[in-house]
Write a protein that holds these residues in place. Structure first.
Motif, PDB file in Angstrom:
ATOM      1  N   UNK A   1       7.239  -1.815 -12.194  1.00 13.98           N
ATOM      2  CA  UNK A   1       7.891  -0.558 -12.509  1.00 13.98           C
ATOM      3  C   UNK A   1       9.083  -0.340 -11.586  1.00 13.98           C
ATOM      4  N   UNK A   2       8.873  -0.554 -10.299  1.00 13.10           N
ATOM      5  CA  UNK A   2       9.950  -0.357  -9.338  1.00 13.10           C
ATOM      6  C   UNK A   2      11.095  -1.336  -9.591  1.00 13.10           C
ATOM      7  N   UNK A   6      15.215  -0.532 -10.295  1.00 16.31           N
ATOM      8  CA  UNK A   6      16.336  -1.132  -9.566  1.00 16.31           C
ATOM      9  C   UNK A   6      17.299  -1.794 -10.543  1.00 16.31           C
ATOM     10  N   UNK A   7      16.777  -2.504 -11.531  1.00 13.95           N
ATOM     11  CA  UNK A   7      17.633  -3.156 -12.521  1.00 13.95           C
ATOM     12  C   UNK A   7      18.428  -2.123 -13.316  1.00 13.95           C
ATOM     13  N   UNK A   8      17.786  -1.030 -13.688  1.00 19.73           N
ATOM     14  CA  UNK A   8      18.482   0.024 -14.428  1.00 19.73           C
ATOM     15  C   UNK A   8      19.587   0.651 -13.585  1.00 19.73           C
TER      16      UNK A   8
END
Length: 83
Positions: A1-2, A6-8
């Motif tokens: 999820x984390x 970060x990618x978003x």
């Protein structure tokens, strides 16, 4: 999820920062010159036919609203008789 967050965040930052700046012409000086020239017209009508139409609609709604308020006040001041 984390990892997805970060990618978003990176994708959002990349799309905002890498966009090419648009060159937009500054139209404020021409508008100032147009609205400040002394041609005998009131400033609220110098915008053209759209401003004139908006002004007339506003005045019509104001007159109709004032007439309706007076009608309701007169109607309220004379109560209906009960048979």
């Amino acid at each position: 999820m984390y990892r997805h967050m970060i990618a978003l965040r990176q994708v959002a930052r990349r799309s905002i920062c890498s966009s090419a700046p648009r060159q937009v012409e500054n139209k404020v000086p021409q508008k100032q010159k147009h609205f400040q020239e002394d041609n005998g017209m009131p400033v609220h009508l110098k915008g053209g036919s759209a401003d004139a139409l908006l002004y007339r609609m506003t005045m019509a709604l104001t007159v109709l609203g004032a007439g309706y308020v007076v009608y309701e006040l007169v109607k309220a001041s004379f109560p209906q008789k009960k048979d």
